[in-house]
Design a protein around this motif. Structure first.
Motif, PDB file in Angstrom:
ATOM      1  N   MET A 282       0.670  -1.252   0.035  1.00  0.00           N
ATOM      2  CA  MET A 282       0.060   0.116  -0.069  1.00  0.00           C
ATOM      3  C   MET A 282       0.916   1.194   0.102  1.00  0.00           C
ATOM      4  O   MET A 282       0.490   2.341  -0.583  1.00  0.00           O
ATOM      5  CB  MET A 282      -1.029   0.089   1.145  1.00  0.00           C
ATOM      6  CG  MET A 282      -2.135  -0.792   1.105  1.00  0.00           C
ATOM      7  SD  MET A 282      -3.110  -0.041  -0.218  1.00  0.00           S
ATOM      8  CE  MET A 282      -3.609  -1.680  -1.215  1.00  0.00           C
ATOM      9  N   ILE A 283       1.942   1.282   0.521  1.00  0.00           N
ATOM     10  CA  ILE A 283       3.033   2.216   0.531  1.00  0.00           C
ATOM     11  C   ILE A 283       3.344   2.610  -0.517  1.00  0.00           C
ATOM     12  O   ILE A 283       3.677   3.652  -1.298  1.00  0.00           O
ATOM     13  CB  ILE A 283       3.984   2.164   1.522  1.00  0.00           C
ATOM     14  CG1 ILE A 283       3.542   1.981   2.826  1.00  0.00           C
ATOM     15  CG2 ILE A 283       5.212   3.198   1.382  1.00  0.00           C
ATOM     16  CD1 ILE A 283       4.599   1.786   4.179  1.00  0.00           C
ATOM     17  N   ASN A 284       3.739   1.521  -1.520  1.00  0.00           N
ATOM     18  CA  ASN A 284       4.152   1.689  -3.051  1.00  0.00           C
ATOM     19  C   ASN A 284       3.013   2.271  -3.487  1.00  0.00           C
ATOM     20  O   ASN A 284       3.534   3.258  -4.571  1.00  0.00           O
ATOM     21  CB  ASN A 284       4.327   0.072  -3.528  1.00  0.00           C
ATOM     22  CG  ASN A 284       5.573   0.254  -4.504  1.00  0.00           C
ATOM     23  OD1 ASN A 284       5.966   1.085  -4.728  1.00  0.00           O
ATOM     24  ND2 ASN A 284       5.927  -1.053  -5.034  1.00  0.00           N
ATOM     25  N   CYS A 285       1.774   1.805  -3.335  1.00  0.00           N
ATOM     26  CA  CYS A 285       0.668   2.316  -4.255  1.00  0.00           C
ATOM     27  C   CYS A 285       0.418   3.864  -3.997  1.00  0.00           C
ATOM     28  O   CYS A 285       0.267   4.693  -4.890  1.00  0.00           O
ATOM     29  CB  CYS A 285      -0.614   1.804  -3.883  1.00  0.00           C
ATOM     30  SG  CYS A 285      -0.911  -0.006  -4.311  1.00  0.00           S
ATOM     31  N   TYR A 286       0.696   4.073  -2.731  1.00  0.00           N
ATOM     32  CA  TYR A 286       0.507   5.560  -2.226  1.00  0.00           C
ATOM     33  C   TYR A 286       1.727   6.542  -3.010  1.00  0.00           C
ATOM     34  O   TYR A 286       1.054   7.657  -3.439  1.00  0.00           O
ATOM     35  CB  TYR A 286       0.624   5.952  -0.635  1.00  0.00           C
ATOM     36  CG  TYR A 286       0.382   7.117  -0.352  1.00  0.00           C
ATOM     37  CD1 TYR A 286      -0.670   7.559   0.128  1.00  0.00           C
ATOM     38  CD2 TYR A 286       1.381   8.071  -0.459  1.00  0.00           C
ATOM     39  CE1 TYR A 286      -1.140   8.924   0.498  1.00  0.00           C
ATOM     40  CE2 TYR A 286       1.399   9.338  -0.144  1.00  0.00           C
ATOM     41  CZ  TYR A 286       0.166   9.848   0.485  1.00  0.00           C
ATOM     42  OH  TYR A 286      -0.330  11.133   1.111  1.00  0.00           O
ATOM     43  N   MET A 287       2.774   6.058  -2.797  1.00  0.00           N
ATOM     44  CA  MET A 287       4.025   6.645  -3.354  1.00  0.00           C
ATOM     45  C   MET A 287       3.803   7.108  -4.907  1.00  0.00           C
ATOM     46  O   MET A 287       4.150   8.121  -5.602  1.00  0.00           O
ATOM     47  CB  MET A 287       5.215   6.258  -2.831  1.00  0.00           C
ATOM     48  CG  MET A 287       5.380   6.407  -1.360  1.00  0.00           C
ATOM     49  SD  MET A 287       5.291   8.397  -0.890  1.00  0.00           S
ATOM     50  CE  MET A 287       6.698   8.976  -1.525  1.00  0.00           C
ATOM     51  N   GLN A 288       3.271   6.019  -5.500  1.00  0.00           N
ATOM     52  CA  GLN A 288       3.299   6.342  -7.030  1.00  0.00           C
ATOM     53  C   GLN A 288       2.311   7.348  -7.282  1.00  0.00           C
ATOM     54  O   GLN A 288       2.395   8.113  -8.170  1.00  0.00           O
ATOM     55  CB  GLN A 288       2.810   4.946  -7.483  1.00  0.00           C
ATOM     56  CG  GLN A 288       3.555   3.747  -7.734  1.00  0.00           C
ATOM     57  CD  GLN A 288       4.950   3.990  -8.292  1.00  0.00           C
ATOM     58  OE1 GLN A 288       5.791   3.906  -7.940  1.00  0.00           O
ATOM     59  NE2 GLN A 288       4.770   4.227  -9.696  1.00  0.00           N
ATOM     60  N   LEU A 289       1.342   7.556  -6.602  1.00  0.00           N
ATOM     61  CA  LEU A 289       0.166   8.460  -6.731  1.00  0.00           C
ATOM     62  C   LEU A 289       0.814   9.660  -6.394  1.00  0.00           C
ATOM     63  O   LEU A 289       0.670  10.740  -7.239  1.00  0.00           O
ATOM     64  CB  LEU A 289      -0.991   8.174  -5.844  1.00  0.00           C
ATOM     65  CG  LEU A 289      -2.380   7.519  -6.414  1.00  0.00           C
ATOM     66  CD1 LEU A 289      -3.385   7.410  -5.319  1.00  0.00           C
ATOM     67  CD2 LEU A 289      -2.687   8.226  -7.716  1.00  0.00           C
ATOM     68  N   PHE A 290       1.661   9.903  -5.289  1.00  0.00           N
ATOM     69  CA  PHE A 290       2.285  11.167  -4.840  1.00  0.00           C
ATOM     70  C   PHE A 290       3.017  11.507  -5.729  1.00  0.00           C
ATOM     71  O   PHE A 290       3.116  12.761  -6.026  1.00  0.00           O
ATOM     72  CB  PHE A 290       2.799  10.864  -3.353  1.00  0.00           C
ATOM     73  CG  PHE A 290       3.411  12.050  -2.868  1.00  0.00           C
ATOM     74  CD1 PHE A 290       2.416  12.851  -2.183  1.00  0.00           C
ATOM     75  CD2 PHE A 290       4.657  12.328  -2.938  1.00  0.00           C
ATOM     76  CE1 PHE A 290       2.767  14.201  -1.655  1.00  0.00           C
ATOM     77  CE2 PHE A 290       5.171  13.603  -2.218  1.00  0.00           C
ATOM     78  CZ  PHE A 290       4.402  14.651  -1.539  1.00  0.00           C
ATOM     79  N   ASN A 291       4.126  10.730  -6.326  1.00  0.00           N
ATOM     80  CA  ASN A 291       4.905  11.320  -7.456  1.00  0.00           C
ATOM     81  C   ASN A 291       4.424  11.916  -8.520  1.00  0.00           C
ATOM     82  O   ASN A 291       4.755  12.983  -8.952  1.00  0.00           O
ATOM     83  CB  ASN A 291       5.796  10.080  -7.909  1.00  0.00           C
ATOM     84  CG  ASN A 291       6.851   9.462  -7.005  1.00  0.00           C
ATOM     85  OD1 ASN A 291       7.023  10.311  -5.877  1.00  0.00           O
ATOM     86  ND2 ASN A 291       7.431   8.460  -7.154  1.00  0.00           N
ATOM     87  N   ALA A 292       3.152  11.271  -8.973  1.00  0.00           N
ATOM     88  CA  ALA A 292       2.437  11.947 -10.236  1.00  0.00           C
ATOM     89  C   ALA A 292       1.753  13.337  -9.660  1.00  0.00           C
ATOM     90  O   ALA A 292       1.860  14.186 -10.338  1.00  0.00           O
ATOM     91  CB  ALA A 292       1.345  10.953 -10.832  1.00  0.00           C
ATOM     92  N   LEU A 293       1.113  13.158  -8.404  1.00  0.00           N
ATOM     93  CA  LEU A 293       0.432  14.652  -8.084  1.00  0.00           C
ATOM     94  C   LEU A 293       1.427  15.737  -7.807  1.00  0.00           C
ATOM     95  O   LEU A 293       1.185  16.894  -8.041  1.00  0.00           O
ATOM     96  CB  LEU A 293      -0.453  14.278  -6.854  1.00  0.00           C
ATOM     97  CG  LEU A 293      -1.652  13.296  -7.207  1.00  0.00           C
ATOM     98  CD1 LEU A 293      -2.059  12.901  -5.544  1.00  0.00           C
ATOM     99  CD2 LEU A 293      -2.889  14.106  -7.745  1.00  0.00           C
ATOM    100  N   SER A 294       2.514  15.291  -7.129  1.00  0.00           N
ATOM    101  CA  SER A 294       3.438  16.329  -6.988  1.00  0.00           C
ATOM    102  C   SER A 294       4.386  16.906  -8.076  1.00  0.00           C
ATOM    103  O   SER A 294       5.100  18.016  -7.778  1.00  0.00           O
ATOM    104  CB  SER A 294       4.418  16.000  -5.750  1.00  0.00           C
ATOM    105  OG  SER A 294       5.064  14.838  -6.157  1.00  0.00           O
ATOM    106  N   GLY A 295       4.394  16.137  -9.337  1.00  0.00           N
ATOM    107  CA  GLY A 295       5.186  16.489 -10.230  1.00  0.00           C
ATOM    108  C   GLY A 295       6.579  16.003 -10.197  1.00  0.00           C
ATOM    109  O   GLY A 295       7.521  16.493 -11.023  1.00  0.00           O
TER     110      GLY A 295
END
Length: 387
Positions: A282-295
Protein backbone atom coordinates in the motif's frame (compact mmCIF):
# COMPACT_ATOMS: atom_id res chain seq x y z
CA UNK A 1 -4.02 18.26 -14.67
CA UNK A 2 -3.82 18.32 -10.86
CA UNK A 3 -0.10 18.83 -10.36
CA UNK A 4 1.71 21.34 -8.20
CA UNK A 5 5.09 22.82 -9.13
CA UNK A 6 7.77 22.98 -6.43
CA UNK A 7 9.29 26.43 -6.01
CA UNK A 8 12.08 24.97 -3.94
CA UNK A 9 13.39 21.45 -3.51
CA UNK A 10 13.93 20.16 0.00
CA UNK A 11 17.48 19.97 1.31
CA UNK A 12 18.09 16.58 2.89
CA UNK A 13 21.41 14.77 3.02
CA UNK A 14 20.63 11.20 2.07
CA UNK A 15 23.10 8.37 1.59
CA UNK A 16 22.12 5.24 -0.32
CA UNK A 17 24.03 1.98 -0.29
CA UNK A 18 23.08 0.24 -3.54
CA UNK A 19 24.41 -3.10 -2.26
CA UNK A 20 21.86 -3.36 0.57
CA UNK A 21 20.00 -0.26 -0.55
CA UNK A 22 19.66 0.89 3.05
CA UNK A 23 18.58 4.51 3.20
CA UNK A 24 19.76 6.71 6.02
CA UNK A 25 19.54 10.44 6.64
CA UNK A 26 21.83 12.80 8.51
CA UNK A 27 18.77 14.87 9.30
CA UNK A 28 15.09 14.11 9.40
CA UNK A 29 13.35 14.09 6.05
CA UNK A 30 10.00 15.72 5.49
CA UNK A 31 7.68 16.77 2.72
CA UNK A 32 7.45 20.42 3.82
CA UNK A 33 6.06 22.58 1.03
CA UNK A 34 4.47 19.60 -0.71
CA UNK A 35 1.19 17.82 -0.35
CA UNK A 36 -2.32 19.08 0.14
CA UNK A 37 -3.81 16.25 -1.93
CA UNK A 38 -6.73 14.03 -1.03
CA UNK A 39 -6.15 10.33 -1.71
CA UNK A 40 -9.12 7.98 -1.95
CA UNK A 41 -9.16 4.33 -0.93
CA UNK A 42 -12.02 1.83 -0.84
CA UNK A 43 -11.93 -1.48 1.00
CA UNK A 44 -13.62 -3.25 3.89
CA UNK A 45 -14.19 -1.44 7.18
CA UNK A 46 -11.38 -1.43 9.72
CA UNK A 47 -13.17 -4.20 11.60
CA UNK A 48 -11.27 -6.36 9.10
CA UNK A 49 -7.66 -6.83 10.27
CA UNK A 50 -6.07 -6.44 6.83
CA UNK A 51 -8.12 -3.30 6.16
CA UNK A 52 -6.89 -1.81 9.42
CA UNK A 53 -3.31 -2.57 8.37
CA UNK A 54 -3.96 -0.89 5.01
CA UNK A 55 -5.37 2.18 6.78
CA UNK A 56 -2.37 2.34 9.11
CA UNK A 57 0.08 2.27 6.20
CA UNK A 58 -1.84 4.85 4.16
CA UNK A 59 -2.35 7.20 7.12
CA UNK A 60 1.39 6.93 7.79
CA UNK A 61 2.21 8.00 4.23
CA UNK A 62 -0.36 10.78 4.27
CA UNK A 63 1.12 12.24 7.44
CA UNK A 64 4.64 12.14 5.98
CA UNK A 65 3.55 13.87 2.76
CA UNK A 66 1.05 16.36 4.21
CA UNK A 67 -1.91 14.78 2.45
CA UNK A 68 -5.37 13.59 3.48
CA UNK A 69 -6.87 10.13 3.16
CA UNK A 70 -10.53 9.71 2.17
CA UNK A 71 -11.89 6.22 2.95
CA UNK A 72 -14.94 4.43 1.63
CA UNK A 73 -16.07 1.20 3.32
CA UNK A 74 -17.27 -1.56 1.01
CA UNK A 75 -20.13 -3.89 1.88
CA UNK A 76 -20.26 -5.58 -1.54
CA UNK A 77 -17.92 -5.99 -4.52
CA UNK A 78 -20.22 -6.18 -7.51
CA UNK A 79 -20.00 -3.79 -10.45
CA UNK A 80 -22.52 -1.37 -9.00
CA UNK A 81 -20.75 -1.27 -5.63
CA UNK A 82 -17.38 -0.54 -7.26
CA UNK A 83 -18.88 2.24 -9.38
CA UNK A 84 -20.52 3.79 -6.31
CA UNK A 85 -17.22 3.70 -4.42
CA UNK A 86 -15.27 5.44 -7.17
CA UNK A 87 -17.99 8.00 -7.86
CA UNK A 88 -18.27 8.81 -4.15
CA UNK A 89 -14.54 9.32 -3.75
CA UNK A 90 -14.40 11.53 -6.84
CA UNK A 91 -17.38 13.60 -5.66
CA UNK A 92 -15.65 14.02 -2.28
CA UNK A 93 -12.78 15.78 -4.00
CA UNK A 94 -10.13 13.09 -4.27
CA UNK A 95 -7.13 13.99 -6.43
CA UNK A 96 -6.10 10.35 -6.74
CA UNK A 97 -7.59 6.93 -5.97
CA UNK A 98 -5.97 3.62 -5.06
CA UNK A 99 -7.91 0.91 -6.90
CA UNK A 100 -7.74 -2.42 -5.07
CA UNK A 101 -10.32 -3.92 -7.42
CA UNK A 102 -12.12 -2.87 -10.56
CA UNK A 103 -11.20 -3.59 -14.17
CA UNK A 104 -14.11 -1.91 -15.94
CA UNK A 105 -12.75 0.63 -18.45
CA UNK A 106 -15.67 2.93 -17.59
CA UNK A 107 -14.34 3.40 -14.06
CA UNK A 108 -11.00 4.63 -15.37
CA UNK A 109 -12.61 6.76 -18.05
CA UNK A 110 -14.74 8.34 -15.33
CA UNK A 111 -11.69 9.18 -13.21
CA UNK A 112 -9.80 10.59 -16.19
CA UNK A 113 -12.77 12.76 -17.23
CA UNK A 114 -12.70 14.25 -13.73
CA UNK A 115 -8.93 14.77 -13.69
CA UNK A 116 -8.34 12.09 -11.05
CA UNK A 117 -5.13 10.06 -11.00
CA UNK A 118 -5.18 6.37 -10.16
CA UNK A 119 -2.94 3.50 -9.16
CA UNK A 120 -4.29 -0.04 -9.26
CA UNK A 121 -3.30 -3.61 -8.50
CA UNK A 122 -2.29 -5.65 -11.51
CA UNK A 123 -5.08 -8.18 -11.06
CA UNK A 124 -7.35 -5.43 -12.45
CA UNK A 125 -5.28 -4.99 -15.62
CA UNK A 126 -6.89 -6.51 -18.72
CA UNK A 127 -6.49 -6.19 -22.47
CA UNK A 128 -9.73 -4.20 -22.57
CA UNK A 129 -8.56 -1.86 -19.82
CA UNK A 130 -5.20 -1.39 -21.52
CA UNK A 131 -6.93 0.52 -24.32
CA UNK A 132 -7.83 3.21 -21.76
CA UNK A 133 -4.88 3.27 -19.38
CA UNK A 134 -1.77 2.58 -21.46
CA UNK A 135 0.04 5.85 -22.08
CA UNK A 136 -2.42 7.85 -19.99
CA UNK A 137 -1.14 10.74 -17.90
CA UNK A 138 -3.51 9.65 -15.12
CA UNK A 139 -2.15 6.09 -14.95
CA UNK A 140 0.32 6.09 -12.05
CA UNK A 141 1.11 2.39 -12.33
CA UNK A 142 -0.28 -1.07 -11.71
CA UNK A 143 1.35 -2.38 -8.55
CA UNK A 144 2.15 -6.07 -8.47
CA UNK A 145 2.78 -8.42 -11.32
CA UNK A 146 0.99 -10.01 -14.24
CA UNK A 147 1.03 -13.48 -12.77
CA UNK A 148 2.71 -16.63 -13.99
CA UNK A 149 5.73 -18.29 -12.47
CA UNK A 150 7.43 -14.95 -11.86
CA UNK A 151 4.39 -13.60 -10.03
CA UNK A 152 4.03 -12.96 -6.33
CA UNK A 153 1.16 -15.37 -5.75
CA UNK A 154 2.99 -18.26 -7.41
CA UNK A 155 6.10 -17.47 -5.36
CA UNK A 156 4.22 -17.27 -2.07
CA UNK A 157 2.70 -20.69 -2.73
CA UNK A 158 6.11 -22.07 -3.59
CA UNK A 159 7.90 -20.54 -0.59
CA UNK A 160 5.34 -21.55 2.02
CA UNK A 161 5.41 -25.14 0.69
CA UNK A 162 9.20 -25.13 0.79
CA UNK A 163 8.86 -24.82 4.57
CA UNK A 164 7.18 -28.24 4.67
CA UNK A 165 10.04 -29.72 2.67
CA UNK A 166 12.54 -28.15 5.06
CA UNK A 167 10.57 -29.70 7.95
CA UNK A 168 10.97 -33.14 6.40
CA UNK A 169 7.44 -33.64 5.08
CA UNK A 170 7.03 -36.16 2.27
CA UNK A 171 3.24 -36.49 1.69
CA UNK A 172 1.13 -33.38 1.66
CA UNK A 173 -2.33 -32.01 0.90
CA UNK A 174 -3.14 -28.67 -0.71
CA UNK A 175 -6.22 -26.66 0.23
CA UNK A 176 -7.12 -23.59 -1.78
CA UNK A 177 -9.97 -21.36 -2.89
CA UNK A 178 -12.24 -22.20 -5.80
CA UNK A 179 -10.68 -22.94 -9.17
CA UNK A 180 -10.78 -19.97 -11.48
CA UNK A 181 -9.78 -17.50 -8.75
CA UNK A 182 -6.46 -16.27 -10.11
CA UNK A 183 -4.78 -15.64 -6.77
CA UNK A 184 -5.57 -19.11 -5.45
CA UNK A 185 -4.83 -20.83 -8.78
CA UNK A 186 -1.35 -19.30 -8.88
CA UNK A 187 -0.64 -20.10 -5.24
CA UNK A 188 -1.69 -23.72 -5.78
CA UNK A 189 0.55 -23.98 -8.86
CA UNK A 190 3.45 -22.63 -6.85
CA UNK A 191 2.76 -25.15 -4.08
CA UNK A 192 2.68 -28.03 -6.55
CA UNK A 193 5.94 -26.88 -8.12
CA UNK A 194 7.66 -26.78 -4.73
CA UNK A 195 6.35 -30.25 -3.91
CA UNK A 196 7.69 -31.62 -7.21
CA UNK A 197 11.06 -29.92 -6.81
CA UNK A 198 11.46 -31.37 -3.33
CA UNK A 199 10.15 -34.86 -4.04
CA UNK A 200 7.02 -34.46 -1.93
CA UNK A 201 3.88 -36.27 -3.04
CA UNK A 202 0.62 -34.32 -3.21
CA UNK A 203 -1.83 -37.05 -2.24
CA UNK A 204 -4.94 -34.89 -1.77
CA UNK A 205 -6.27 -31.53 -2.91
CA UNK A 206 -9.36 -29.49 -2.06
CA UNK A 207 -10.51 -26.44 -4.04
CA UNK A 208 -13.56 -24.53 -2.85
CA UNK A 209 -14.98 -22.17 -0.25
CA UNK A 210 -15.54 -24.54 2.70
CA UNK A 211 -12.07 -25.20 4.07
CA UNK A 212 -13.39 -26.82 7.25
CA UNK A 213 -15.36 -29.51 5.42
CA UNK A 214 -12.73 -29.91 2.70
CA UNK A 215 -9.91 -30.48 5.16
CA UNK A 216 -12.05 -32.74 7.37
CA UNK A 217 -12.87 -34.90 4.35
CA UNK A 218 -9.20 -35.18 3.42
CA UNK A 219 -8.22 -36.10 6.98
CA UNK A 220 -11.02 -38.67 7.12
CA UNK A 221 -9.80 -40.29 3.91
CA UNK A 222 -6.04 -40.12 4.42
CA UNK A 223 -5.42 -39.42 8.11
CA UNK A 224 -1.80 -39.95 9.09
CA UNK A 225 -0.78 -40.70 5.50
CA UNK A 226 -0.40 -36.90 5.34
CA UNK A 227 2.37 -35.14 7.21
CA UNK A 228 1.80 -31.61 5.88
CA UNK A 229 -0.97 -29.34 4.60
CA UNK A 230 -0.58 -26.17 2.51
CA UNK A 231 -3.40 -23.61 2.74
CA UNK A 232 -3.50 -20.80 0.17
CA UNK A 233 -5.90 -18.57 2.12
CA UNK A 234 -7.18 -18.31 5.68
CA UNK A 235 -6.01 -21.37 7.58
CA UNK A 236 -7.95 -21.26 10.84
CA UNK A 237 -10.60 -23.77 9.72
CA UNK A 238 -7.94 -26.20 8.50
CA UNK A 239 -6.11 -25.99 11.81
CA UNK A 240 -9.40 -26.59 13.61
CA UNK A 241 -10.03 -29.71 11.52
CA UNK A 242 -6.55 -31.05 12.24
CA UNK A 243 -7.07 -30.40 15.94
CA UNK A 244 -10.47 -32.13 15.92
CA UNK A 245 -8.84 -35.16 14.29
CA UNK A 246 -6.28 -35.28 17.10
CA UNK A 247 -3.42 -34.75 14.65
CA UNK A 248 -2.01 -31.43 15.85
CA UNK A 249 1.76 -31.70 15.76
CA UNK A 250 1.70 -34.80 13.58
CA UNK A 251 0.48 -32.86 10.54
CA UNK A 252 2.29 -29.58 9.92
CA UNK A 253 0.11 -26.76 8.59
CA UNK A 254 1.47 -23.82 6.63
CA UNK A 255 -0.82 -21.04 5.42
CA UNK A 256 -0.17 -18.04 3.20
CA UNK A 257 -2.81 -16.19 5.26
CA UNK A 258 -3.26 -17.76 8.67
CA UNK A 259 -6.11 -15.52 9.95
CA UNK A 260 -7.46 -15.69 13.48
CA UNK A 261 -5.16 -15.60 16.52
CA UNK A 262 -1.93 -16.45 14.75
CA UNK A 263 0.32 -16.20 17.81
CA UNK A 264 -1.93 -18.63 19.70
CA UNK A 265 -1.83 -21.07 16.77
CA UNK A 266 1.97 -21.02 16.83
CA UNK A 267 2.08 -21.47 20.61
CA UNK A 268 -0.32 -24.43 20.42
CA UNK A 269 1.75 -26.11 17.71
CA UNK A 270 -1.15 -25.84 15.25
CA UNK A 271 0.72 -23.67 12.74
CA UNK A 272 4.21 -24.17 11.33
CA UNK A 273 4.60 -21.07 9.13
CA UNK A 274 2.70 -18.16 7.61
CA UNK A 275 3.33 -14.83 5.92
CA UNK A 276 3.57 -11.43 7.61
CA UNK A 277 4.26 -7.88 6.43
CA UNK A 278 1.63 -8.02 3.71
CA UNK A 279 0.40 -4.41 3.91
CA UNK A 280 3.60 -2.76 2.68
CA UNK A 281 2.57 -2.65 -0.95
CA UNK A 282 0.00 0.00 0.00
CA UNK A 283 2.96 2.31 0.62
CA UNK A 284 4.14 1.57 -2.91
CA UNK A 285 0.68 2.39 -4.28
CA UNK A 286 0.52 5.62 -2.32
CA UNK A 287 3.95 6.88 -3.38
CA UNK A 288 3.22 6.16 -7.04
CA UNK A 289 0.23 8.50 -6.76
CA UNK A 290 2.15 11.09 -4.77
CA UNK A 291 4.93 11.20 -7.36
CA UNK A 292 2.42 11.99 -10.11
CA UNK A 293 0.42 14.53 -8.11
CA UNK A 294 3.50 16.42 -6.89
CA UNK A 295 5.17 16.52 -10.30
CA UNK A 296 8.07 14.37 -9.15
CA UNK A 297 9.91 11.94 -11.43
CA UNK A 298 7.59 9.00 -11.96
CA UNK A 299 8.89 5.46 -11.54
CA UNK A 300 8.41 2.90 -14.33
CA UNK A 301 6.98 5.70 -16.46
CA UNK A 302 8.54 4.45 -19.71
CA UNK A 303 6.69 1.13 -19.55
CA UNK A 304 3.22 0.27 -20.81
CA UNK A 305 1.69 -1.14 -18.82
CA UNK A 306 3.46 0.62 -15.95
CA UNK A 307 3.98 -2.42 -13.75
CA UNK A 308 5.47 -1.54 -10.38
CA UNK A 309 6.87 -4.43 -8.31
CA UNK A 310 4.78 -5.40 -5.31
CA UNK A 311 6.34 -5.77 -1.87
CA UNK A 312 6.11 -9.39 -0.86
CA UNK A 313 5.36 -10.52 2.64
CA UNK A 314 7.90 -12.68 4.43
CA UNK A 315 7.64 -16.06 6.12
CA UNK A 316 7.53 -16.31 9.92
CA UNK A 317 7.79 -19.58 11.82
CA UNK A 318 7.05 -18.80 15.46
CA UNK A 319 4.86 -16.72 17.74
CA UNK A 320 7.91 -14.60 18.56
CA UNK A 321 8.64 -13.87 14.90
CA UNK A 322 5.00 -13.10 14.21
CA UNK A 323 4.81 -10.74 17.22
CA UNK A 324 7.97 -8.99 16.01
CA UNK A 325 6.53 -8.70 12.50
CA UNK A 326 3.36 -7.17 13.92
CA UNK A 327 5.35 -4.70 16.00
CA UNK A 328 7.73 -3.72 13.23
CA UNK A 329 5.30 -3.62 10.28
CA UNK A 330 2.07 -2.49 11.98
CA UNK A 331 3.43 -0.47 14.89
CA UNK A 332 5.14 2.92 14.79
CA UNK A 333 6.37 2.22 11.25
CA UNK A 334 3.46 0.65 9.36
CA UNK A 335 4.65 -1.46 6.47
CA UNK A 336 8.10 -1.88 8.01
CA UNK A 337 9.61 1.14 6.23
CA UNK A 338 11.14 4.13 7.96
CA UNK A 339 10.11 7.68 6.96
CA UNK A 340 13.31 8.34 5.02
CA UNK A 341 12.92 5.10 3.06
CA UNK A 342 9.38 6.03 2.06
CA UNK A 343 10.28 9.58 1.11
CA UNK A 344 13.19 8.31 -0.97
CA UNK A 345 10.60 6.95 -3.42
CA UNK A 346 10.06 10.57 -4.47
CA UNK A 347 12.58 12.78 -6.28
CA UNK A 348 11.37 15.81 -4.31
CA UNK A 349 11.43 14.43 -0.76
CA UNK A 350 14.62 12.44 -0.33
CA UNK A 351 15.37 10.83 -3.66
CA UNK A 352 17.02 13.91 -5.15
CA UNK A 353 20.48 12.34 -5.23
CA UNK A 354 19.25 9.22 -7.03
CA UNK A 355 18.39 8.73 -10.66
CA UNK A 356 15.02 7.26 -11.58
CA UNK A 357 16.81 3.99 -12.36
CA UNK A 358 18.45 3.94 -8.92
CA UNK A 359 15.14 4.53 -7.18
CA UNK A 360 13.53 1.81 -9.25
CA UNK A 361 16.37 -0.51 -8.20
CA UNK A 362 15.75 0.46 -4.58
CA UNK A 363 12.08 -0.49 -4.87
CA UNK A 364 12.98 -3.78 -6.55
CA UNK A 365 15.44 -4.59 -3.78
CA UNK A 366 12.53 -4.81 -1.36
CA UNK A 367 11.35 -7.86 -3.29
CA UNK A 368 14.37 -9.87 -2.14
CA UNK A 369 14.13 -12.03 0.96
CA UNK A 370 17.81 -11.22 1.49
CA UNK A 371 16.66 -7.71 2.39
CA UNK A 372 12.96 -8.01 3.10
CA UNK A 373 12.78 -10.25 6.18
CA UNK A 374 11.92 -9.65 9.81
CA UNK A 375 15.53 -9.72 11.01
CA UNK A 376 16.67 -6.98 8.62
CA UNK A 377 13.49 -4.95 9.10
CA UNK A 378 14.04 -4.95 12.87
CA UNK A 379 17.69 -3.95 12.42
CA UNK A 380 16.84 -1.04 10.10
CA UNK A 381 14.07 0.32 12.31
CA UNK A 382 16.15 -0.05 15.48
CA UNK A 383 19.01 1.79 13.79
CA UNK A 384 16.63 4.55 12.69
CA UNK A 385 15.25 4.91 16.22
CA UNK A 386 18.77 5.08 17.63
CA UNK A 387 19.70 8.12 15.51
Amino acid sequence: MKKRTMAMLLAAATAVSMSGLNVCAEESLSADGLGGYKIGFFYLSTADTLSQQFHNALDYCAELTNCEMEYYDMTAWDTEALSTAVETLVSNGCDGIIMVLGSSPSLYEYMESNGVYYVALTRSYTDELALVVDGSEYNCGFVGDLGGESGGNYQSGYDITQVLADEGCTSIAIIGGSEGETMNDERVEGAKAAAEDNGMEVIAEYRGGDFLTGSADILGAYGTDIDGIVVTGGGENVMAAVQSAGLTGQIKVVAVDASGDTEAYFDAGMLTATYAGGSTYMINCYMQLFNALSGADRLYNDEDPRIVPMFQGFIVKSAEEYAAATTYTDGDYPGGLTPDEILSFCSLTGGEEMTVEEREAMVESYMSSDYWNITDIMARIDAYDAK
